[in-house]
Structures are given as C-alpha cells and as structure tokens.
Design a protein around this motif. Structure first.
Motif, mmCIF file in Angstrom:
data_model
loop_
_atom_site.group_PDB
_atom_site.id
_atom_site.type_symbol
_atom_site.label_atom_id
_atom_site.label_comp_id
_atom_site.label_asym_id
_atom_site.label_seq_id
_atom_site.Cartn_x
_atom_site.Cartn_y
_atom_site.Cartn_z
ATOM 1 N N GLY A 124 0.652 -1.382 -0.188
ATOM 2 C CA GLY A 124 -0.015 -0.085 0.099
ATOM 3 C C GLY A 124 0.960 1.206 0.049
ATOM 4 N N PHE A 125 0.251 2.265 0.577
ATOM 5 C CA PHE A 125 1.029 3.779 0.487
ATOM 6 C C PHE A 125 0.845 4.250 1.887
ATOM 7 C CE2 PHE A 125 -0.187 2.403 -3.526
ATOM 8 C CZ PHE A 125 0.632 2.417 -4.325
ATOM 9 N N VAL A 126 1.775 5.329 2.174
ATOM 10 C CA VAL A 126 1.875 5.956 3.157
ATOM 11 C C VAL A 126 1.849 7.658 2.415
ATOM 12 C CG1 VAL A 126 2.312 4.673 5.005
ATOM 13 C CG2 VAL A 126 4.105 5.864 3.881
ATOM 14 N N GLY A 127 1.328 8.471 3.012
ATOM 15 C CA GLY A 127 1.414 9.889 2.415
ATOM 16 C C GLY A 127 2.597 10.429 2.949
ATOM 17 N N LYS A 128 3.474 11.205 2.187
ATOM 18 C CA LYS A 128 4.789 11.802 2.679
ATOM 19 C C LYS A 128 4.195 12.591 3.884
ATOM 20 C CE LYS A 128 6.899 11.930 -1.950
ATOM 21 N NZ LYS A 128 7.424 12.744 -2.973
ATOM 22 N N PRO A 129 5.577 13.062 4.721
ATOM 23 C CA PRO A 129 5.066 13.759 5.941
ATOM 24 C C PRO A 129 4.296 15.106 5.615
ATOM 25 C CG PRO A 129 7.287 12.992 5.728
ATOM 26 C CD PRO A 129 6.734 12.719 4.516
ATOM 27 N N GLU A 130 4.389 15.616 4.514
ATOM 28 C CA GLU A 130 3.815 16.911 4.240
ATOM 29 C C GLU A 130 1.874 16.500 4.189
ATOM 30 O OE1 GLU A 130 5.898 16.316 1.011
ATOM 31 O OE2 GLU A 130 4.560 17.286 -0.338
ATOM 32 N N THR A 131 1.551 15.361 3.983
ATOM 33 C CA THR A 131 0.210 15.187 3.750
ATOM 34 C C THR A 131 -0.514 14.911 5.089
ATOM 35 O OG1 THR A 131 0.347 12.856 3.543
ATOM 36 C CG2 THR A 131 0.486 14.144 1.511
ATOM 37 N N ALA A 132 0.528 14.938 6.270
ATOM 38 C CA ALA A 132 -0.217 14.699 7.585
ATOM 39 C C ALA A 132 -1.363 15.673 7.828
ATOM 40 C CB ALA A 132 0.754 14.759 8.629
ATOM 41 N N ALA A 165 7.896 -1.792 8.331
ATOM 42 C CA ALA A 165 7.523 -1.539 7.094
ATOM 43 C C ALA A 165 7.453 -0.253 6.536
ATOM 44 C CB ALA A 165 6.174 -2.480 6.562
ATOM 45 N N VAL A 166 6.691 0.594 7.450
ATOM 46 C CA VAL A 166 6.426 2.166 7.284
ATOM 47 C C VAL A 166 7.752 2.760 7.346
ATOM 48 C CG1 VAL A 166 5.161 4.132 7.746
ATOM 49 C CG2 VAL A 166 3.813 1.890 7.640
ATOM 50 N N LYS A 167 8.537 2.373 8.416
ATOM 51 C CA LYS A 167 9.927 2.988 8.574
ATOM 52 C C LYS A 167 10.717 2.921 7.390
ATOM 53 C CE LYS A 167 10.598 3.880 13.606
ATOM 54 N NZ LYS A 167 11.555 3.680 14.343
ATOM 55 N N HIS A 168 10.770 1.739 6.800
ATOM 56 C CA HIS A 168 11.561 1.377 5.823
ATOM 57 C C HIS A 168 11.207 1.990 4.504
ATOM 58 C CE1 HIS A 168 13.324 -2.392 3.317
ATOM 59 N NE2 HIS A 168 14.049 -1.232 3.274
ATOM 60 N N ALA A 218 6.119 5.229 13.395
ATOM 61 C CA ALA A 218 7.081 5.099 12.381
ATOM 62 C C ALA A 218 7.245 6.526 11.762
ATOM 63 C CB ALA A 218 6.565 4.121 11.163
ATOM 64 N N PHE A 219 6.196 7.377 12.165
ATOM 65 C CA PHE A 219 6.438 8.730 11.432
ATOM 66 C C PHE A 219 6.921 9.630 12.497
ATOM 67 C CE2 PHE A 219 3.553 7.753 8.059
ATOM 68 C CZ PHE A 219 4.015 8.585 7.048
#
Ligand code: ADP
Ligand code: MG
Length: 614
Positions: free
Chosen positions: A235-243, A321-324, A271-272
């Motif tokens: 899947g996907f995580v948003g880049k930090p700016e999308t928090a 996984a997210v940290k990676h 992880a963030f």
C-alpha cells in the motif's frame, strides 16, 4: 396459566436480530456491496435516494443466483459461503454469516432480480416483513440487482433514530470508499438522487486511491511493500507533508476487509515519529494479507474489528515496513528501521517456550523472517551482539579527529546505542559549498548533498525543543536593553509566549511604562537583529496559528527554527560547514526537516556508477 415465557413471533425476532446487522442505511450498503464482490462482479453500481432512507440499490454483473437460491437467500443463516465449522477459519469471502439479506428483508421492502449465465430466464423475488410476497421468472441481465425501499418502514422508532440525510450520506460514502479501495480491479459507481458522486474505473491500487482521496495525493504517496512467508503488507503512506490536523485518510485492510485498529494505527504513527508534528495524523492506505487462520474476523458483527493470532508481531511488522518505506523515500542512510528494542522484550520473542513449542516456533516461516540475517525484520538475539555489528559503522577513519563528537569513544557509543539511537554517522572528509545553498560533504563511500537551510532548521528545532522540554538554553546579555514597541494585541501574545521564550534563551522584561524590553537573546540571534527577530517571530506565530494545529510550544519552536536558520544564499566558511554537518548528525532525526523535507541526499559509489550507466 401461570407460565409467563412465550416464543416471540418470527417477525419480531427477525427485527431484533436485524438490528445487529443493519443499524443504518450505510450498514445495508456495506452488506450489499460485499455480496456483489463475493459474487465475483467486475462492475458494481450503487444507487441511493434520500441518503438510503428511501432507496438503496446495488446492481452487479456477478454470478447471479438460481431461482431456488434467490428465495433461500432471505432465510436467516442462509449462506453459500461456509458449510462446516472449519470453514470459519479459512474465510476468503467478505460475508459468511448468512444474516445480511435476512436482516434486510426484516426491515425494508426488498426486490431482487437475478440471473446466472447458464439460465435463460432470471428470477424476480419481492419480500416484505421477512415474507416472500411474490416470485416469478423474468428477463434479466446476468448478475444481481437488489433494491431495498423505505428502510425501517415497519419500525418507526428506528426510522426516527436516523440522522440527517447529510450525516447518513457521509456514512454511506465511507462504506462505499472502504469497499472500493479494497477492490481497485472492480468498477464502482455511486449515484445519489440521480447524480453520480463517484465513478471509479478499474485500475491499480494507486489509481484508485488517487481517484478517491484526490489528485493532490498523486505525487505524495510513498510505496510500502514488505513480503514474508507469514504476511505481506503493501500500500501507501502519504509523505510527511500530507499529515493532517484531523484523523482523516487512514485506512487499514486485512485480507481486503477494512478494519479499525487503534493498535496498528499506533504502529504507523510511531514510524512517523519525528517527521510530523506530534499532534498531527499521517495518511495511509495499507493492506495486510495473511493466512486467514491467523485472524479471527468473527469477533464483531459488522466485522470492523478483528483479532490477530499474534498482534505484537503484526505491530512490529507494520512499523518496520512503514519506517523502511519512509527511509527509502527520503533517500537517507539507513534510518533506524530495525525493530524497536521493546519488541525484543516481548513475550512472543523472548519468553522461554517449552522445548516442543520452541522447536515448532523456530521452524516456522514467521520466526525465520525475524531471525535470519538479510530478512527485513531480522532481530539480533541480544543487544550486545547487535552492538558489535553496529560498531563497524563507527570505525573512526584516519582524519576524523573530533569531526563528530564522542564517536571514537567506545563507551559513548555504547551509551548512545542504549539510548535507542542507531544511526549511521558518516565520516566526512571534505566540504564544499555550492550556490551558497548546498554543502557537498565527501565521505568514504560517496558524498552527501546537504541543504544548508533545511539542515540548520532541523538542528535548531531539536535544540529549541530540548531547551523548552528539559533545560534552560544559554542567554547572551544584550549590551543595551532594547525596547520593543508592540501593538496591544501583540503584547498579549508575547506575554503568553514569555515563559517558553525564556527557556529558549530570551530574557524579556516589562518596564515601568508596561513596555517590553529585550535584556538578552539566545546565543544564535545576531546583535543588531534582536528587535527584528521578535517582530518576525510574532508575525510568523500569528500566521502559523491559523493554519496548523500545533501546540503553542511546538509552534514557537518551529517559528524560531525557521527564523534563525542560516538561509540559502549565505556564504559559509569551511568551519561553519563542518559544524553544521556535524550538528546535523547529532540530531535525533537528521534526515528530515521540521517541515518534512529531506535535509540531505546521499550519493553512494555504486549509485554514481549507475548514473554513468557503467
Ligand atoms: P452471506 O453473504 O453471509 O453468505 P447474505 O445474507 O449476505 O449472507 O447472502 C446470502 C447468500 O445469498 C449468499 O451466501 C449468496 O449465496 C447469495 N447472494 C447474496 N447476494 C448475492 C449477489 N449479489 N450475487 C450472487 N449471490 C448473492
Ligand atoms: Mg453477505
């Protein structure tokens, strides 16, 4: 006749049971969409009127039902999906309880039209009050269309309990989105009162996510993918700016079922850590796939909560996984994406088993993913030996004298390790400034391209945070007190900020005329610039105030860091470059600026080779 116990009439029993499954229009939407998915449809259309209160209709092109099944489907516990108790542990379909259609039939007027590919004619079934009131053969396309009208028409108390159309529609859209996100290979549309709200062409997961969350996400998704024999997370995580300030775009799917899990959400947040403000929420859409025997989806009637066989391992896996993924996105040298030290203390990892259990566990594929070198989630058996392997990264090079404080000292290193920091600190050989904005720092294996302003923001941010949270930062006394001429509203603001400004190193006092006067500043505010710095700070603070939901302290720290950072376009001396890069790598999160941008990019030998296609 003294007996007082009697059996409830069927229709009342059915209504009570239905209450568990169908609480509001959105619950019916979820069940009907899931049935269409289970039927193997590639096109699923949802139509609602009056937020589902007047009509909910789902039309699919799935496998359809025989005439007999079309009748049977409305019986309680009628399901084609399990036939023996063992099946419960290997569920691959969304439904399995055989309760949805029975429940819907108890609380709405239902019409079902369905045809299988092998049948020439389809069937039409009408149901009300849980009774089939009509069934006939009819012409119908392959697939199923089911419509339910006047939800809770026969239970006024429940009908009155429904919220406004806007609120019920929001719930419907939530359910629609959750199913649509899980099945990007299926076309979905949502039509409300004759207007198309969603039109989602079949495509990739990323396309589906962007279709739903909006185009602005297109360039802001970081790919997550970790595979082991035991489970896969993608899947996907948003880049930090999308928090976001509010918990918004957060989706977890387990075997394509949307779930709510505060526990796994915590794993992603962890992880963030350090990349986004403490009080903001990262966005993510993550899909976990694992053997159905490892999850119990049976614990909640609407199946949004599930139990994992081993929750803690799933937690560790998600976090790693997210940290990676984030580490790769920021192209930083290995962020600490090994497992959290706490994990090693977990029962699952450390408790002595019986010999028999141990044998079984050690040979399991799950165990191997955590215990074999070169596996993503490798955990060294004891911290000591881990230290040994990490030590290699810190071998002092010939000319490293004092470049990075304390690192040639094994004791300090050990302390640093046990403090939980595990960063690869490069040994810099030379510095060069480019365009008065970037620093090139050569290392043994390549070079770092450091953004001087963003790097400095990170350094100051951590310094100020530390000052505010722990200890007083040094003050440089102003030679002459500098009066601040402030508007009344700004005075009020300044007054609120005074205690924290003081911790950062400001000394500001009120004189007899109730004017504020600067008596001292933090060491890094240059002389002559003191008054301007405070004016700017107040301005920025006001600006920040309106758009980000940070705590007051956090805002102050961020404003200060941004303001005091050496800007791009500033010529730096060799000494200054060295000090900046050294200080950067002493930070807890050196690779990301407080605003979430990378602070530096590392170019390594083999990557450079690739650039020249050799
Ligand atoms: P469950 O989904 O838990 O089996 P439901 O009450 O939702 O129970 O549905 C009962 C049965 O009706 C299903 O098992 C399936 O065989 C059949 N069915 C329901 N909806 C559809 C559909 N859209 N297409 C084909 N078959 C369906
Ligand atoms: Mg179902």
């Amino acid at each position: 006749m003294n007996n007082i116990i009697h059996l409830l009439p069927d229709h009342i029993a059915n209504q009570i049971a239905a209450g568990e499954v169908i609480q509001r229009p959105a619950s019916a939407v979820k069940e009907l969409l899931e049935n269409a998915v289970d039927a193997g449809a590639t096109t699923i259309k949802l139509l609602v009127n009056d937020a589902g209160k007047a009509l909910i209709q789902v039309i699919d092109n799935g496998k359809g039902m025989s005439a007999d099944d079309a009748k049977m489907a409305f019986e309680r516990h009628a399901t084609s999906k399990i036939s023996q108790i063992e099946d419960l542990f290997r569920i691959k379909t969304m439904g399995f309880r055989g309760e949805a259609l029975a429940s819907i039939a108890a609380v709405a007027q239902v019409e079902l039209k369905t045809r299988r590919a092998e049948d020439e004619l389809g069937s039409l079934v009408e149901v009300a009050h849980s009774k089939i009131i009509q069934q006939e053969a009819c012409v119908a396309p392959v697939g199923t269309s089911i419509s339910m009208k006047n939800l809770f028409f026969n239970i006024p108390a429940r009908r009155n309990f429904l919220k406004s159309n806007a609120a019920e529609m929001r719930h419907i859209m939530d359910e629609f989105i959750r199913v649509a996100m899980a099945y990007p290979e299926i076309f979905f549309s949502l039509n409300s009162n004759g207007q198309e709200v969603y039109h989602l062409e079949a495509g990739t997961r990323k396309q589906r996510i962007v279709q739903i969350l909006g185009n602005s996400y297109n360039a802001k998704l970081v790919n997550v993918l970790e595979e082991t024999d035991y489970m896969t997370i993608s899947g996907f995580v948003g880049k930090p700016e999308t928090a976001r300030k509010t918990r918004g775009d957060q989706y977890f799917f387990v075997n394509n079922r949307f779930i709510k899990s505060a526990y796994l959400n915590h794993a992603v947040n962890a992880a963030f850590e350090g990349m986004i403000a403490k009080d903001s929420f990262p966005s993510y859409v993550l899909y976990i796939a694992l053997d159905p025997t490892q999850v119990d989806i049976n614990v909640h009637p609407t199946k949004q909560e599930i139990k994992f066989e081993d929750e803690k391992i799933i937690y560790a896996f998600v976090q790693a996984a997210v940290k990676h993924a984030l580490a790769q996105f920021s192209i930083a040298p290995s962020l600490d994406f090994s497992l959290n030290a706490d994990i090693q203390g977990l029962d699952a990892v450390s408790k002595p088993f019986t010999a028999h259990q141990q044998e079984a566990a050690v040979s399991s594929s799950l165990y191997k993913t955590f215990s074999q070198k070169h596996q993503a989630h490798f955990i060294e058996p004891t911290p000591k030996s881990e230290l040994k392997s990490w030590k290699d990264f810190f071998k002092p090079s010939a000319d490293s004298s004092g470049t990075i404080a304390g690192l040639s000292d094994a004791n300090t290193l050990e302390e640093q390790y046990t403090g939980g920091r595990l960063l690869q600190i490069p040994q810099v050989q030379h510095y060069l400034q480019v365009q008065q904005s970037y620093i090139i720092a050569t290392t043994a294996t390549g070079f770092l391209l450091v953004h001087q302003q963003l790097a400095h923001e990170r350094i100051l941010y951590e310094q100020y945070s530390q000052a505010v949270h722990n200890k007083q930062a040094p003050t440089q006394k102003s030679l002459f007190p500098i009066p601040l001429e402030l508007a009344e509203s700004d005075k009020v603001l300044l007054q609120e900020l005074l205690p924290d400004l003081h911790l950062i190193g400001y000394q500001i006092e009120e004189d007899e005329q109730h004017q504020y006067v600067i008596q001292g500043t933090p060491a890094d505010v240059s002389t002559g610039n003191e008054k301007h710095a405070i004016d700017m700070l107040i301005e920025q603070f006001k600006h920040f105030n309106s758009d980000v939901n940070f705590s007051k302290k956090e805002k102050l720290i961020r404003c200060m860091a941004k303001q005091q950072a050496t800007k791009t376009g500033t010529q730096l001396e060799l000494k200054e470059m060295a000090a900046l890069v050294t200080a950067l790598f002493e930070c807890n999160t050196p690779n990301i600026s407080p605003t979430g941008n990378p602070t530096y990019i590392e170019y390594k030998g083999n990557y450079l080779e690739q650039l020249f296609k050799r």
